[in-house]
Design a protein around this motif. Structure first.
Motif, PDB file in Angstrom:
ATOM      1  N   TYR A  93       0.836  -1.211   0.000  1.00  0.00           N
ATOM      2  CA  TYR A  93       0.000   0.000   0.000  1.00  0.00           C
ATOM      3  C   TYR A  93       0.868   1.257   0.000  1.00  0.00           C
ATOM      4  O   TYR A  93       0.589   2.225  -0.715  1.00  0.00           O
ATOM      5  CB  TYR A  93      -0.923  -0.021   1.217  1.00  0.00           C
ATOM      6  CG  TYR A  93      -1.885   1.149   1.291  1.00  0.00           C
ATOM      7  CD1 TYR A  93      -2.786   1.404   0.266  1.00  0.00           C
ATOM      8  CD2 TYR A  93      -1.885   2.003   2.393  1.00  0.00           C
ATOM      9  CE1 TYR A  93      -3.667   2.479   0.333  1.00  0.00           C
ATOM     10  CE2 TYR A  93      -2.763   3.074   2.473  1.00  0.00           C
ATOM     11  CZ  TYR A  93      -3.649   3.312   1.435  1.00  0.00           C
ATOM     12  OH  TYR A  93      -4.523   4.378   1.499  1.00  0.00           O
ATOM     13  N   ASN A  94       1.945   1.239   0.767  1.00  0.00           N
ATOM     14  CA  ASN A  94       2.860   2.381   0.784  1.00  0.00           C
ATOM     15  C   ASN A  94       3.551   2.558  -0.559  1.00  0.00           C
ATOM     16  O   ASN A  94       3.749   3.691  -1.026  1.00  0.00           O
ATOM     17  CB  ASN A  94       3.891   2.215   1.905  1.00  0.00           C
ATOM     18  CG  ASN A  94       3.294   2.420   3.281  1.00  0.00           C
ATOM     19  OD1 ASN A  94       2.299   3.127   3.433  1.00  0.00           O
ATOM     20  ND2 ASN A  94       3.884   1.802   4.295  1.00  0.00           N
ATOM     21  N   ARG A 109       1.001   4.173  -2.888  1.00  0.00           N
ATOM     22  CA  ARG A 109       0.836   5.611  -2.643  1.00  0.00           C
ATOM     23  C   ARG A 109       2.022   6.404  -3.205  1.00  0.00           C
ATOM     24  O   ARG A 109       1.842   7.496  -3.752  1.00  0.00           O
ATOM     25  CB  ARG A 109       0.687   5.862  -1.145  1.00  0.00           C
ATOM     26  CG  ARG A 109      -0.583   5.227  -0.560  1.00  0.00           C
ATOM     27  CD  ARG A 109      -0.655   5.377   0.940  1.00  0.00           C
ATOM     28  NE  ARG A 109      -0.979   6.758   1.313  1.00  0.00           N
ATOM     29  CZ  ARG A 109      -1.012   7.188   2.568  1.00  0.00           C
ATOM     30  NH1 ARG A 109      -0.723   6.344   3.553  1.00  0.00           N
ATOM     31  NH2 ARG A 109      -1.332   8.428   2.829  1.00  0.00           N
ATOM     32  N   TYR A 127       1.564   6.549  -6.912  1.00  0.00           N
ATOM     33  CA  TYR A 127       0.459   7.447  -7.254  1.00  0.00           C
ATOM     34  C   TYR A 127       0.911   8.896  -7.210  1.00  0.00           C
ATOM     35  O   TYR A 127       0.577   9.690  -8.094  1.00  0.00           O
ATOM     36  CB  TYR A 127      -0.724   7.225  -6.309  1.00  0.00           C
ATOM     37  CG  TYR A 127      -1.872   8.167  -6.593  1.00  0.00           C
ATOM     38  CD1 TYR A 127      -2.717   7.939  -7.687  1.00  0.00           C
ATOM     39  CD2 TYR A 127      -2.087   9.299  -5.809  1.00  0.00           C
ATOM     40  CE1 TYR A 127      -3.758   8.807  -7.965  1.00  0.00           C
ATOM     41  CE2 TYR A 127      -3.128  10.168  -6.083  1.00  0.00           C
ATOM     42  CZ  TYR A 127      -3.959   9.925  -7.174  1.00  0.00           C
ATOM     43  OH  TYR A 127      -4.986  10.795  -7.465  1.00  0.00           O
ATOM     44  N   ARG A 128       1.663   9.251  -6.179  1.00  0.00           N
ATOM     45  CA  ARG A 128       2.149  10.628  -6.076  1.00  0.00           C
ATOM     46  C   ARG A 128       3.056  10.997  -7.249  1.00  0.00           C
ATOM     47  O   ARG A 128       3.079  12.146  -7.695  1.00  0.00           O
ATOM     48  CB  ARG A 128       2.888  10.823  -4.745  1.00  0.00           C
ATOM     49  CG  ARG A 128       1.967  10.864  -3.532  1.00  0.00           C
ATOM     50  CD  ARG A 128       2.656  11.455  -2.310  1.00  0.00           C
ATOM     51  NE  ARG A 128       3.738  10.611  -1.826  1.00  0.00           N
ATOM     52  CZ  ARG A 128       3.582   9.643  -0.919  1.00  0.00           C
ATOM     53  NH1 ARG A 128       2.377   9.393  -0.419  1.00  0.00           N
ATOM     54  NH2 ARG A 128       4.612   8.938  -0.506  1.00  0.00           N
ATOM     55  N   ALA A 174      -5.562   5.850  -2.467  1.00  0.00           N
ATOM     56  CA  ALA A 174      -4.319   6.323  -1.855  1.00  0.00           C
ATOM     57  C   ALA A 174      -4.600   7.104  -0.573  1.00  0.00           C
ATOM     58  O   ALA A 174      -3.801   7.072   0.374  1.00  0.00           O
ATOM     59  CB  ALA A 174      -3.546   7.197  -2.847  1.00  0.00           C
ATOM     60  N   LYS A 187      -7.840   3.389   1.988  1.00  0.00           N
ATOM     61  CA  LYS A 187      -8.288   2.189   1.286  1.00  0.00           C
ATOM     62  C   LYS A 187      -9.626   1.676   1.805  1.00  0.00           C
ATOM     63  O   LYS A 187     -10.427   1.128   1.045  1.00  0.00           O
ATOM     64  CB  LYS A 187      -7.234   1.086   1.325  1.00  0.00           C
ATOM     65  CG  LYS A 187      -6.787   0.590   2.666  1.00  0.00           C
ATOM     66  CD  LYS A 187      -5.754  -0.532   2.490  1.00  0.00           C
ATOM     67  CE  LYS A 187      -5.174  -0.993   3.803  1.00  0.00           C
ATOM     68  NZ  LYS A 187      -4.279   0.013   4.411  1.00  0.00           N
TER      69      LYS A 187
END
Length: 310
Positions: A272-273, A276, A279-280, A299, A302
């Motif tokens: 998940y990290n 993110r 995504y950034r 992001a 969840k």
């Protein structure tokens, strides 16, 4: 006739390995080297491999301590001499003309692909799920368009394909990894400008209860999400942002699936990290509003995304 290398990783498939290898030996295309990598099998697979090699000098057997299918395939790649490479899993088998068909189709492309038939252990057959392709040549862009809209098994699996060997010069599989093909497909396809495709079902894919792909979902299955995140970074580095967003969206759904089964595990947190972070990197690039909205909610939180999705 060009030499074609057939790589077969073997682990505890004593019930299936002879049928697999005989289907390769009986190919209408004869100029083959068949590399059987015994990956520390604990059944009679090593003896069967050695016995088959005694009967046909096209077979080479390599015995190694158990390292997993990625390790076995890497060893196979390190020991090939062919102009072309194909992979066959040791519990599967192929039609007598598969290699000849692919070798005739590959032409001036770098990869030729054919269809497959799923086989249950009782012998029942079911054809591959529908895919868009028709026999012919497609571009790399078309390949990725199909990849993200069709049943992906046709596109992502290593088997049922013939590769020009140079594609693998700098590509190897990560060790101790399930879904290792997820890490390789983008590296291989990126080297191609066109690909020969066919739906003709020439590969038989055995659906057996004890296989890796048919065991209960566990943490190692999250390697698929890792492969998709790796693909996202790969496309981001090449400034192919549309393909990067598609890879990241696919990784998101893979993480959601794992989260639904495993809960908030350390591996889920790690993935998940990573999601993110990617995504950034992507959000301010030339990506779609749908991607920015959908993946942005995930992001941010969840749990909220999953509730909205439901």
């Amino acid at each position: 006739m060009k030499l074609i290398s057939v790589i077969v990783p073997v682990y505890n498939t004593e019930k299936y390995i002879e049928k697999c290898v005989m289907s390769i030996l009986n190919q209408t295309y004869k100029n083959l080297e068949i590399i059987l990598i015994d990956d520390g099998s604990t059944d009679n697979s090593p003896q069967i491999c050695d016995s088959l090699a005694e009967k046909d000098n096209r077979i080479t057997v390599i015995h190694q301590p158990n390292g997993g299918v990625s390790s076995a395939r890497n060893i196979g790649l390190d020991n090939t001499h062919g102009d072309y490479i194909t992979f066959v899993d040791s519990d599967d088998y192929i039609e007598p003309n598969m290699i000849e068909f692919l070798s005739e189709n590959i032409g001036d492309t770098n990869i030729a692909m054919c269809g497959y038939t799923s086989v249950e252990e009782n012998g029942n057959l079911s054809p591959q799920e529908n895919v868009t392709v028709t026999d012919g040549i497609i571009s790399t862009d078309t390949f990725w368009n199909y990849f993200y809209t069709d049943t992906r098994i046709y596109y992502v699996t290593l088997w049922a394909k013939l590769y020009k060997s140079h594609l693998w010069n700098n590509v190897r599989f990560p060790l101790n990894t399930l879904h290792e093909d997820e890490f390789a497909v983008h590296q291989i396809i990126s080297q191609c400008s066109k690909i020969a495709v066919s739906k003709k079902p020439l590969y038989f894919y055995l659906q057996r209860e004890g296989s890796i792909m048919h065991t209960q979902f566990k943490t190692e299955n999250l390697n698929a999400a890792e492969g998709m995140l790796d693909r996202c970074q790969f496309f981001f580095n090449k400034k192919e942002y549309t393909l990067a967003e598609k890879a990241l969206s696919m990784a998101m759904y893979s993480i959601i699936k794992g989260y639904g089964i495993l809960g908030e595990s350390d591996k889920i947190k790690e993935l998940y990290n990573q999601f993110r972070l990617m995504y950034r990197k992507l959000v301010f690039k030339n990506t779609s509003m749908k991607f920015k909205y959908k993946c942005g909610i995930f992001a941010l939180n969840k749990q909220i995304f999953i509730k909205l999705k439901k």
